[in-house]
Motif scaffolding. Structure first.
Motif, PDB file in Angstrom:
ATOM      1  N   PRO A  89      -6.353   3.778  -3.042  1.00 46.08           N
ATOM      2  CA  PRO A  89      -5.959   3.550  -1.643  1.00 46.08           C
ATOM      3  C   PRO A  89      -4.478   3.224  -1.525  1.00 46.08           C
ATOM      4  CG  PRO A  89      -7.969   2.361  -2.155  1.00 46.08           C
ATOM      5  CD  PRO A  89      -7.442   2.903  -3.454  1.00 46.08           C
ATOM      6  N   GLN A  90      -3.846   3.775  -0.511  1.00 49.41           N
ATOM      7  CA  GLN A  90      -2.429   3.530  -0.268  1.00 49.41           C
ATOM      8  C   GLN A  90      -2.211   2.498   0.835  1.00 49.41           C
ATOM      9  OE1 GLN A  90      -0.019   5.044  -2.265  1.00 49.41           O
ATOM     10  NE2 GLN A  90      -1.881   5.592  -3.358  1.00 49.41           N
ATOM     11  N   ASN A  91      -3.246   2.227   1.617  1.00 47.88           N
ATOM     12  CA  ASN A  91      -3.162   1.279   2.731  1.00 47.88           C
ATOM     13  C   ASN A  91      -4.237   0.210   2.563  1.00 47.88           C
ATOM     14  OD1 ASN A  91      -1.223   2.923   4.166  1.00 47.88           O
ATOM     15  ND2 ASN A  91      -2.945   4.281   4.614  1.00 47.88           N
TER      16      ASN A  91
ATOM     17  N   ASP B  65      -7.694   1.151   3.696  1.00 43.44           N
ATOM     18  CA  ASP B  65      -8.446   2.099   2.872  1.00 43.44           C
ATOM     19  C   ASP B  65      -9.251   1.409   1.767  1.00 43.44           C
ATOM     20  OD1 ASP B  65      -7.363   4.146   4.367  1.00 43.44           O
ATOM     21  OD2 ASP B  65      -5.767   4.564   2.922  1.00 43.44           O
ATOM     22  N   ILE B  66      -9.006   0.121   1.557  1.00 47.16           N
ATOM     23  CA  ILE B  66      -9.691  -0.601   0.485  1.00 47.16           C
ATOM     24  C   ILE B  66     -11.091  -0.978   0.951  1.00 47.16           C
ATOM     25  CG2 ILE B  66      -9.662  -2.691  -0.930  1.00 47.16           C
ATOM     26  CD1 ILE B  66      -6.605  -2.596  -0.774  1.00 47.16           C
ATOM     27  N   VAL B  67     -12.066  -0.710   0.095  1.00 49.34           N
ATOM     28  CA  VAL B  67     -13.466  -1.025   0.397  1.00 49.34           C
ATOM     29  C   VAL B  67     -13.822  -2.326  -0.307  1.00 49.34           C
ATOM     30  CG1 VAL B  67     -15.842  -0.236   0.143  1.00 49.34           C
ATOM     31  CG2 VAL B  67     -14.020   1.416   0.602  1.00 49.34           C
TER      32      VAL B  67
ATOM     33  N   CYS C 176      -4.317  -2.914  -6.654  1.00 52.24           N
ATOM     34  CA  CYS C 176      -4.353  -2.014  -5.498  1.00 52.24           C
ATOM     35  C   CYS C 176      -4.042  -2.780  -4.206  1.00 52.24           C
ATOM     36  CB  CYS C 176      -5.730  -1.360  -5.415  1.00 52.24           C
ATOM     37  SG  CYS C 176      -5.926  -0.259  -4.016  1.00 52.24           S
ATOM     38  N   ALA C 177      -4.640  -3.943  -4.036  1.00 51.26           N
ATOM     39  CA  ALA C 177      -4.405  -4.746  -2.832  1.00 51.26           C
ATOM     40  C   ALA C 177      -2.953  -5.221  -2.769  1.00 51.26           C
ATOM     41  CB  ALA C 177      -5.357  -5.937  -2.787  1.00 51.26           C
ATOM     42  N   ALA C 178      -2.430  -5.686  -3.889  1.00 57.41           N
ATOM     43  CA  ALA C 178      -1.046  -6.174  -3.919  1.00 57.41           C
ATOM     44  C   ALA C 178      -0.055  -5.057  -3.615  1.00 57.41           C
ATOM     45  CB  ALA C 178      -0.742  -6.804  -5.276  1.00 57.41           C
ATOM     46  N   LEU C 179      -0.249  -3.893  -4.226  1.00 58.01           N
ATOM     47  CA  LEU C 179       0.663  -2.774  -3.983  1.00 58.01           C
ATOM     48  C   LEU C 179       0.525  -2.226  -2.565  1.00 58.01           C
ATOM     49  CD1 LEU C 179       0.539  -0.874  -7.386  1.00 58.01           C
ATOM     50  CD2 LEU C 179       2.351  -2.360  -6.497  1.00 58.01           C
ATOM     51  N   SER C 180      -0.684  -2.236  -2.024  1.00 55.95           N
ATOM     52  CA  SER C 180      -0.882  -1.785  -0.639  1.00 55.95           C
ATOM     53  C   SER C 180      -0.180  -2.726   0.338  1.00 55.95           C
ATOM     54  CB  SER C 180      -2.374  -1.706  -0.310  1.00 55.95           C
ATOM     55  OG  SER C 180      -3.003  -0.703  -1.068  1.00 55.95           O
ATOM     56  N   LEU C 181      -0.260  -4.026   0.072  1.00 56.84           N
ATOM     57  CA  LEU C 181       0.436  -4.998   0.914  1.00 56.84           C
ATOM     58  C   LEU C 181       1.945  -4.811   0.805  1.00 56.84           C
ATOM     59  CD1 LEU C 181       0.527  -7.494   2.747  1.00 56.84           C
ATOM     60  CD2 LEU C 181       0.442  -8.888   0.662  1.00 56.84           C
TER      61      LEU C 181
END
Length: 87
Positions: free
Chosen positions: A11-13, A16-18, A51-56
């Protein structure tokens, strides 16, 4: 072209994270980098911390996001320290 499937579909946003809805909503509530506190993402492997850190970071810093993140993998660090003490 030959990307690993998980990297290709990461996920990029934040939206988009489940899963981890409470945490994702908290991270999504951060509108400006100035509102952001230092954070440590901890937990088992594969839960989406990176993923969450990079999306933020991508949300807050757009194209300059990678230069605003310090990524330390504790497993790698622990492995490195173990080799240093073996000598």
């Amino acid at each position: 072209m030959n990307e690993i499937w998980t990297q290709k579909h990461t996920p990029q946003n934040l939206d988009d994270i489940v899963g981890n809805r409470d945490i994702i909503e908290y991270l999504n509530s951060t509108e400006r980098a100035e509102d952001l506190n230092n954070m440590i993402f901890a937990g088992k492997s594969g839960l989406g911390k990176t993923c969450a850190a990079l999306s933020l970071a991508h949300k807050l810093f757009k194209f300059n996001y990678k230069s605003n993140v310090l990524y330390i993998n504790a497993v790698s660090y622990t492995h490195l320290r173990a080799h240093e003490t073996d000598s």
